[in-house]
Design an enzyme around this catalytic site. Structure first.
Site: not given
Length: 696
Positions: A93, A364
């Protein structure tokens, strides 16, 4: 010669002017910085108040989760935190943390250049001090004004707070995901150990989470988390925080994670809450810092009653000793509001959200889009096509497409579109698709709200392109609401801790289907629950028809590895998927009805106490009785019949009785229809495969 001299003098004057402007701007800039530094120093240390709890509400204002922050954190002093944690955060960081005064100007310059090129504020260069300031600074508007004030906050920290205290505050306030705020909670949740006992491998893993707590979650995306962990270990080694033996040992450490059992995982609708947080950032562009720092009030669309009933039936129907999974979503078709969402049978065991992140072929369940397109192209509920084993040839090659019906059941005769929908006849569906333009089904499905890529091929009629449960469920909304596409909505509004509205949404919808044809398609989907339609095959919803207590329409579907059921009433659309994550084939004899049972029970239970509404018939639509055997107008002399809707003046004109006494003529008529159908089919197939984009 004099002209050249004048040019040289003019050139020198320009350079002197530029030099003076540069010096002047530099002096002004320096004075400005001195003023800012003076203000920061004069203001003294910032208030070290932590963010408040973020609260998530249901559609009726009930609190469904409160992500505790501030006083609820378990604060750990820096001396009681493993040095590996500090080294990992510094490495990834802010490697210059102990040298700078709050800002890394090299990184800021690079970020500014990137943002100018992209005309956005997408890139940041936040130091640990700035990130801590952001956690303390409670105004999270994504504006330059907020960023400037946040920078001033960071300067005040640097002027008046020791570096070790800044670092301690930072690791105790950041979000590590899944409700863990602060290093102690994260160490306990992920590894069941104290922050003081974390080793290098564990520390690197945890240090990688705050940049994207959901994206890098080791529970949901272990590969991403471990790739980032290894990157951080590399950086720690390069910066001298780990010597070579320690580095190699950390790389070889095979991390194991504790089961996530923190409070937030046990709250209402955990899969839904994860999706809310993701959409706030990805869809609505809310600053991730808002969610990380907390103090928000998030008002969602979830219905606690529907959510509870859906979770209950998913849990009841899916076997506990089997890895079989399921997902379910319910959407209000008039607004797109998501009322229930289940992404799996056990969130604590598997936070992966199958309702949103899993893409599976719908089978389907895709046919209603096909038949709506067919109605637009001149089909009616009584249009006859022959149901028989069929090989669809490719005029430009040797390959052929040979779909089959479930259990190899065929009418071996002409059936109507209404019957094809009720029995889910695959041959009729593929023939219908072949009789249309290749893009017709794709355009219809996308108009309804399908966003996943679709292939314009014959097999798309049988749902071979993958979709997710949420998009397929919301795409049924136009059938339920009179033809309007609705965009799904999970969040109504977001307020900050002071009640200021950061985000407010409204339903997004647009008319995409003709109301009359949307109603007729819905009417066709009601037939799956009508046992009077039973003929060469049973209607596909016969096993749950007795459980329905209100008018409903729907469609089931399956593939070798998937079982689906999507259906609706005028006020709710519910979609359910069941299958294995690894695509293991289903035993449809054992598992084939699970999705239907979850659907009908969740729907009925969720709407308990609601009025039983029927679908409103639009003008221009009439109901007609059709003979089950011939597909012509019904008569008591013929036999069983069913009632179905047509646009006015499009129903058959001939009655079934006209053919009762002339079986030879009827057989001749059937043979003539078959020959015409075959001729038309071949003509259409040539057009399909004449399109370079079409494929089997």
């Amino acid at each position: 010669m004099q002209i050249a001299t004048r040019r040289q003098k003019t050139h020198r004057r320009k350079w002197r002017l530029l030099f003076r402007l540069t010096i002047g701007m530099g002096i002004l800039g320096a004075l400005g910085l001195l003023v800012i530094f003076g203000i920061a120093y004069a203001l003294g240390p910032p208030p070290m108040e932590l963010s408040q709890s973020t609260t998530i509400y249901s559609s009726d204002g009930e609190v469904i989760n409160e992500q505790h922050q501030g006083q609820e954190r378990e604060w750990t002093e820096l001396d009681d935190i493993s040095p590996h944690v500090v080294d990992a955060f510094i490495a990834v960081e802010d490697r210059k943390f102990f040298d700078h005064h709050g800002f890394d100007y090299t990184r800021i310059g690079g970020a500014i250049l990137t943002n100018i090129q992209s005309m956005s504020m997408s890139q940041g260069a936040s130091t640990i001090t700035q990130q801590y300031a952001r956690n303390l600074f409670l105004n999270h508007d994504k504006t330059w004004d907020r960023k400037i004030r946040e920078a001033l906050y960071a300067l005040r920290l640097e002027w008046h707070v020791p570096k070790d205290d800044i670092l301690e505050g930072y690791v105790n306030t950041i979000n590590f995901g899944h409700g863990a705020y602060g290093i102690e909670q994260a160490a306990q949740m992920y590894f069941n150990t104290a922050a003081s006992e974390l080793n290098a491998a564990q520390s690197a893993l945890l240090a990688g989470l705050p940049r994207g707590p959901s994206y890098y979650s080791p529970y949901v995306y272990p590969d991403r988390a471990e790739d980032r962990q290894q990157m951080i270990l590399d950086m720690m080694h390069e910066q001298g925080a780990l010597d070579s033996p320690e580095y190699e040992e950390a790389l070889d450490d095979n991390l194991t994670y504790e089961t996530a059992e923190e409070e937030t995982l046990e709250t209402t609708a955990p899969y839904f809450q994860d999706t809310v947080e993701r959409e706030l950032v990805d869809r609505y562009d809310l600053d991730p810092d808002v969610l990380e720092a907390g103090g928000l009030h998030i008002y969602t669309t979830i219905d606690p009653g529907m959510q509870e009933s859906t979770e209950r039936y998913v849990e009841a129907e899916l076997p506990k000793d089997d890895p079989l999974q399921g997902a379910a979503v319910s959407v209000d078709p008039t607004t797109g509001d998501v009322k229930a969402m289940v992404g799996g049978k056990n969130y604590s065991e598997s936070p992966f959200n199958r309702a949103v992140d899993a893409h599976r072929p719908p089978g389907s369940v895709f046919k209603p889009f096909l038949y709506y397109a067919a109605l637009e192209n001149g089909f009616t509920a009584a249009t006859p096509l022959k149901s028989e084993p069929t090989s669809f040839p490719n005029p430009h090659g040797d390959d052929s497409y040979e779909p089959g019906n479930f259990a190899d059941m065929y009418a071996n005769d002409f059936i109507t579109l209404a019957q094809a929908m009720a029995y889910s006849d695959n041959i009729y569906a593929v023939k219908t698709n072949a009789f249309q333009e290749p893009e017709s089904l794709v355009e219809t499905a996308k108009a309804a709200g399908i966003e996943s890529p679709l292939s314009a091929n014959l097999s798309l009629a049988l749902g071979t392109s993958e979709v997710n449960v949420l998009e397929l469920t919301k795409a049924y909304s136009p059938f339920a609401n009179g033809g309007e596409q609705v965009d799904h909505r999970l969040v109504e509004r977001v307020e900050d801790h002071e009640g200021n509205v950061l985000l407010e949404t409204e339903p997004e919808k647009q008319q995409v289907f003709e109301p009359e044809l949307a109603y007729i398609t819905t009417d066709l989907m009601k037939l799956m629950f009508d046992p009077s339609m039973n003929d060469y095959a049973a209607v596909t919803g016969h096993s749950i028809a007795h459980l329905l207590q209100r008018p409903a329409a729907g469609k089931s579907g399956s593939t070798p590895s998937d079982s689906w059921m999507v259906g609706f009433t005028p006020e709710l659309v519910t979609g359910v998927w069941v299958g294995y994550d690894d695509n293991t084939a289903l035993d449809h004899g054992e598992h084939g009805q699970i999705a239907k049972r979850i659907w009908v029970n969740a729907l009925e239970s969720g709407l308990d106490g609601h009025l039983k509404q029927d679908f409103s018939t639009p003008e221009g639509v009439e109901e007609v009785d059709i003979d089950l055997d011939t597909g012509l107008l019904a008569d008591d002399a013929c036999g069983p019949s069913y009632t179905v809707s047509f646009l006015e003046e499009t129903a058959p004109e001939e009655y079934c009785v006209e053919n009762l006494d002339d079986e030879e003529a009827e057989e001749g008529a059937r043979e003539e229809r078959k020959n015409k159908e075959s001729e038309k089919l071949m003509d259409k197939l040539k057009r399909w495969f004449g399109n370079d984009e079409a494929e089997l």
